[in-house]
Design a protein around this motif. Structure first.
Motif, PDB file in Angstrom:
ATOM      1  N   ASN A   1      26.417   1.449   7.988  1.00  0.00           N
ATOM      2  CA  ASN A   1      26.831   2.044   9.256  1.00  0.00           C
ATOM      3  C   ASN A   1      26.809   3.572   9.222  1.00  0.00           C
ATOM      4  O   ASN A   1      26.697   4.204  10.273  1.00  0.00           O
ATOM      5  CB  ASN A   1      28.212   1.531   9.654  1.00  0.00           C
ATOM      6  N   ALA A   2      26.900   4.137   8.042  1.00  0.00           N
ATOM      7  CA  ALA A   2      26.814   5.596   7.928  1.00  0.00           C
ATOM      8  C   ALA A   2      25.388   6.087   8.203  1.00  0.00           C
ATOM      9  O   ALA A   2      25.191   7.221   8.626  1.00  0.00           O
ATOM     10  CB  ALA A   2      27.272   6.043   6.554  1.00  0.00           C
ATOM     11  N   LYS A   3      24.421   5.223   7.948  1.00  0.00           N
ATOM     12  CA  LYS A   3      23.011   5.583   8.161  1.00  0.00           C
ATOM     13  C   LYS A   3      22.435   4.921   9.407  1.00  0.00           C
ATOM     14  O   LYS A   3      21.239   5.052   9.680  1.00  0.00           O
ATOM     15  CB  LYS A   3      22.182   5.186   6.940  1.00  0.00           C
ATOM     16  N   ASN A   4      23.263   4.169  10.135  1.00  0.00           N
ATOM     17  CA  ASN A   4      22.802   3.486  11.350  1.00  0.00           C
ATOM     18  C   ASN A   4      21.583   2.612  11.076  1.00  0.00           C
ATOM     19  O   ASN A   4      20.639   2.569  11.882  1.00  0.00           O
ATOM     20  CB  ASN A   4      22.462   4.506  12.453  1.00  0.00           C
ATOM     21  N   THR A   5      21.616   1.908   9.967  1.00  0.00           N
ATOM     22  CA  THR A   5      20.448   1.147   9.544  1.00  0.00           C
ATOM     23  C   THR A   5      20.842  -0.252   9.079  1.00  0.00           C
ATOM     24  O   THR A   5      21.862  -0.417   8.398  1.00  0.00           O
ATOM     25  CB  THR A   5      19.700   1.880   8.418  1.00  0.00           C
ATOM     26  N   VAL A   6      20.016  -1.210   9.444  1.00  0.00           N
ATOM     27  CA  VAL A   6      20.161  -2.573   8.948  1.00  0.00           C
ATOM     28  C   VAL A   6      18.924  -2.894   8.109  1.00  0.00           C
ATOM     29  O   VAL A   6      17.826  -2.400   8.384  1.00  0.00           O
ATOM     30  CB  VAL A   6      20.340  -3.572  10.109  1.00  0.00           C
ATOM     31  N   TYR A   7      19.128  -3.704   7.082  1.00  0.00           N
ATOM     32  CA  TYR A   7      18.064  -4.023   6.149  1.00  0.00           C
ATOM     33  C   TYR A   7      17.868  -5.537   6.050  1.00  0.00           C
ATOM     34  O   TYR A   7      18.795  -6.317   6.270  1.00  0.00           O
ATOM     35  CB  TYR A   7      18.400  -3.496   4.751  1.00  0.00           C
ATOM     36  N   LEU A   8      16.664  -5.914   5.656  1.00  0.00           N
ATOM     37  CA  LEU A   8      16.400  -7.303   5.313  1.00  0.00           C
ATOM     38  C   LEU A   8      15.641  -7.291   3.989  1.00  0.00           C
ATOM     39  O   LEU A   8      14.469  -6.890   3.947  1.00  0.00           O
ATOM     40  CB  LEU A   8      15.584  -8.014   6.391  1.00  0.00           C
TER      41      LEU A   8
ATOM     42  N   SER B   1      13.505  -2.271   7.054  1.00  0.00           N
ATOM     43  CA  SER B   1      14.589  -1.423   7.546  1.00  0.00           C
ATOM     44  C   SER B   1      14.488  -1.309   9.055  1.00  0.00           C
ATOM     45  O   SER B   1      13.398  -1.412   9.633  1.00  0.00           O
ATOM     46  CB  SER B   1      14.505  -0.025   6.931  1.00  0.00           C
ATOM     47  N   CYS B   2      15.625  -1.083   9.663  1.00  0.00           N
ATOM     48  CA  CYS B   2      15.669  -0.925  11.119  1.00  0.00           C
ATOM     49  C   CYS B   2      16.716   0.139  11.420  1.00  0.00           C
ATOM     50  O   CYS B   2      17.915  -0.078  11.187  1.00  0.00           O
ATOM     51  CB  CYS B   2      16.030  -2.247  11.770  1.00  0.00           C
ATOM     52  N   ALA B   3      16.259   1.293  11.903  1.00  0.00           N
ATOM     53  CA  ALA B   3      17.150   2.409  12.208  1.00  0.00           C
ATOM     54  C   ALA B   3      17.497   2.406  13.689  1.00  0.00           C
ATOM     55  O   ALA B   3      16.606   2.320  14.540  1.00  0.00           O
ATOM     56  CB  ALA B   3      16.491   3.722  11.826  1.00  0.00           C
ATOM     57  N   ALA B   4      18.777   2.497  13.969  1.00  0.00           N
ATOM     58  CA  ALA B   4      19.254   2.440  15.347  1.00  0.00           C
ATOM     59  C   ALA B   4      19.729   3.808  15.819  1.00  0.00           C
ATOM     60  O   ALA B   4      20.218   4.617  15.031  1.00  0.00           O
ATOM     61  CB  ALA B   4      20.394   1.432  15.457  1.00  0.00           C
ATOM     62  N   SER B   5      19.588   4.040  17.098  1.00  0.00           N
ATOM     63  CA  SER B   5      20.130   5.244  17.729  1.00  0.00           C
ATOM     64  C   SER B   5      20.621   4.880  19.113  1.00  0.00           C
ATOM     65  O   SER B   5      20.265   3.835  19.665  1.00  0.00           O
ATOM     66  CB  SER B   5      19.082   6.350  17.801  1.00  0.00           C
TER      67      SER B   5
END
Length: 124
Positions: free
Chosen positions: A74-81, A21-25
């Motif tokens: 996009n609701a969680k500002n997160t990308v997954y692999l 997971s990768c959370a963006a801000s």
């Protein structure tokens, strides 16, 4: 400015699965595309997967096609692999990255911000 914080990774046996997971801000997450890269010891950083700002378009390296899936919330500002059927050759430090300019997909210089990296080790 974009900050990327990664989680997930670890040690898994060949054939197993892991999810990164990768959370963006910072800047509005849904306005830019995201990618995953990896770097094995002694090797160049290489492209793994990318996803457009909407999630409607994805790209994969041939080496992971059919085994890895990139997605974003996009609701969680997160990308997954999601990584399935892992092989020892998938062992590397994995990085998420943000592409704010929207130009290109698979080159490291096309990405503007990078996560801290997370180790993935696949044992045989």
């Amino acid at each position: 400015q974009v900050q990327l914080v990664q989680s997930g990774g670890g040690l898994v046996q060949a054939g197993g699965s892991l999810r990164l997971s990768c959370a963006a801000s910072g800047r509005t997450f849904s306005s830019y595309s995201m990618g995953w890269f990896r770097q094995a010891p002694g090797k160049e950083r290489e492209f793994v997967a990318a996803i457009s700002w909407s999630g409607g378009s994805t790209h994969y390296a041939d080496s992971v096609k059919g085994r890895f899936t990139i997605s974003r919330d996009n609701a969680k500002n997160t990308v997954y692999l999601q990584m399935n059927s892992l092989k020892p050759e998938d062992t590397a430090v994995y990085y998420c990255a943000a592409n704010l300019r929207g130009v290109g997909v698979s080159r490291t210089y096309e990405y503007d911000y990078w996560g801290q990296g997370t180790q993935v080790t696949v044992s045989s």
